[in-house]
Enzyme design. Structure first.
Site, PDB file in Angstrom:
ATOM      1  N   LYS A 106       0.857  -1.196   0.000  1.00  0.00           N
ATOM      2  CA  LYS A 106       0.000   0.000   0.000  1.00  0.00           C
ATOM      3  C   LYS A 106       0.883   1.232   0.000  1.00  0.00           C
ATOM      4  O   LYS A 106       1.984   1.224   0.550  1.00  0.00           O
ATOM      5  CB  LYS A 106      -0.871   0.016   1.258  1.00  0.00           C
ATOM      6  CG  LYS A 106      -2.094   0.899   1.121  1.00  0.00           C
ATOM      7  CD  LYS A 106      -3.139   0.152   0.328  1.00  0.00           C
ATOM      8  CE  LYS A 106      -4.472   0.812   0.327  1.00  0.00           C
ATOM      9  NZ  LYS A 106      -5.519  -0.158  -0.044  1.00  0.00           N
TER      10      LYS A 106
HETATM   11  N1  GLU Z   1      -7.234   0.079  -3.324  1.00  0.00           N
HETATM   12  C1  GLU Z   1      -8.018  -1.080  -3.611  1.00  0.00           C
HETATM   13  C2  GLU Z   1      -8.087  -1.973  -2.407  1.00  0.00           C
HETATM   14  O1  GLU Z   1      -7.911  -1.553  -1.290  1.00  0.00           O
HETATM   15  C3  GLU Z   1      -7.568  -1.788  -4.870  1.00  0.00           C
HETATM   16  C4  GLU Z   1      -6.183  -2.327  -4.845  1.00  0.00           C
HETATM   17  C5  GLU Z   1      -5.679  -2.826  -6.200  1.00  0.00           C
HETATM   18  O2  GLU Z   1      -6.454  -2.869  -7.131  1.00  0.00           O
HETATM   19  O3  GLU Z   1      -4.496  -3.156  -6.262  1.00  0.00           O
HETATM   20  O4  GLU Z   1      -8.410  -3.134  -2.509  1.00  0.00           O
END
Ligand code: GLU
Length: 419
Positions: A106
């Protein structure tokens, strides 16, 4: 003194519990209690007035045992390293629950993007990308949108990375505009997944969507598309909220009109005009007298107080970490069924996976193929988690963590510890 909320500790608490039920000794999963890499960057941005401001940014990789790290980037003025670490670990767990071959990561920048001009936002994004460049890449770590970031921001990330490489690298990021390699269906994917899970849950409980009332907290990318699709599926959505407050109408809200009204965050719900609705607070929406509650805003929304008072019988978590660990215990005691975030909001990352697969194979799928494959993957994961929760008499959160942890630990065991 009141205990400071730390989502990473909440993540560890559930992980330990899942490990205990799986009979793991600590040494078997201890590596997963730590993030593999944490990068902190200071991002200088030349503002429109000629001044320079420096923003804190992070990219955390929790695990790469099952494949390249994967996870979004959020822009929010309250992010910190613990939140980014928790979100990163939740990505490892999510990808493992739905069994897509990724680890978790993240990124976050501590900024209120609504206070930046478009030019400032672009310069911030490009500089942040340049600073996390050693970590990212289609085979290493693939960012995506998260809170307050969108396809346009992903386009800038793709371009910045590609400029450094000297050729176009669409697979470095997902959630891009379609014209530069984005996938059909990605924009609505997280909301679609939330809708699918709500449908599967009603099916397990022998309940009809038409007889099920719903409250949705949050009308951002996830909440708005979940609201639309849940409404289209025949559920009766009677309460929704955004940052400005909420609206309730017991006869059912006109969801397409509301979502149309606030589209692209240009308008707030408080300015919506309709004689049939009551204007209420955000908390009133969480506490609304409904069957199903979908928290789709931020973490830490369902705390102990809300968990004690809320009236919903079922919760499908659209947001990441909306329920604190202590609140979760109260919900369990009260017999409220919670489909956890690491299962319920995986629609986004699953379609991100499809986007990346299309990019590295230079293919493009039609929207039907995307949606059908998404439903297949999510249904399988839901069935697995639901069956385990029934078999072991544990919450779906614990069952989902058990499914995920088992896959992560197995991958680690097979690979062994280097050197
Ligand atoms: N931000 C989204 C999540 O928390 C998508 C993450 C992604 O597609 O890599 O799942």
């Amino acid at each position: 003194m009141e205990k400071k909320y730390n989502p990473y500790n909440d993540m560890l608490e559930v992980l330990d519990e899942a490990a205990g039920l799986l009979g793991y000794k600590e040494e078997e999963y201890i590596a997963l209690k730590h993030c593999e890499r944490e990068l902190k960057v200071s991002i200088p941005v030349k503002m429109d007035d000629g001044s320079v401001q420096v923003f804190d940014g992070y990219r955390v990789q929790h695990s790469s045992s099952r494949g390249p790290c994967k996870g979004g980037i959020r822009y929010h003025e309250e992010v910190d390293i613990d939140e980014t670490k928790a979100l990163s670990a939740w990505m490892s767990l999510k990808c493992a629950v739905v069994n897509v071959p990724y680890g978790g990561a993240k990124g976050a920048v501590k900024v209120d993007p609504s206070k930046l001009s478009k030019g400032e936002l672009e310069r911030l994004t490009r500089r942040y990308t340049a600073m996390i460049l050693p970590l990212i890449g289609p085979e290493k770590d693939i960012p995506a949108p998260d809170m307050n970031t969108n396809a346009e921001v992903m386009g800038w990330i793709m371009d910045t990375y590609s400029m450094f490489k000297g050729y176009a690298v669409p697979g470095v990021v997902t959630g891009k505009p379609i014209e530069i390699g984005g996938s059909l269906g990605r924009g609505a994917a997280t909301g679609r997944g939330v809708m699918l899970i709500a449908k599967y849950l009603m099916n397990s409980l022998n309940r009809k969507p038409e007889e099920t009332t719903v409250a949705i907290q949050g009308l951002g990318n996830v909440g708005a598309s979940a609201a639309l699709q849940i409404h289209e599926e025949g559920f009766k959505v009677i309460a929704v909220s955004d940052i400005s407050g909420g609206v309730i109408c017991e006869d059912g809200l006109n969801i397409p009109e509301i979502v149309g009204f606030i589209a692209n965050k240009k308008r707030l719900l408080k300015d919506y005009k309709n004689d049939k609705v009551r204007f209420v607070t955000n908390e009133d929406v969480l506490l609304a007298d409904v069957d199903l509650l979908v928290p789709a805003a931020m973490q830490n929304q369902i705390n102990e107080e809300i968990a004690t008072k809320l009236k919903a019988k079922y919760i499908v978590e659209g947001a990441n970490g909306p329920t604190t660990a202590d609140a979760d215990k109260i919900l369990n005691k009260r017999g409220i069924i919670v489909v956890p975030d690491i299962l319920a909001n995986t629609g986004g990352v699953v379609v991100s996976y499809f986007e990346w697969v299309q990019n590295i194979q230079h293919l493009s799928w039609d929207e039907n193929e995307v949606n059908e494959t998404l439903a297949k993957i999510m249904h399988k994961a839901y069935e697995e988690v639901y069956a385990l929760s029934q078999e072991k008499h544990v919450s779906m959160r614990l069952a989902a963590n058990m499914v995920a942890l088992k896959r992560l630990v197995t991958a680690k065991k097979i690979r062994g510890i280097f050197p």
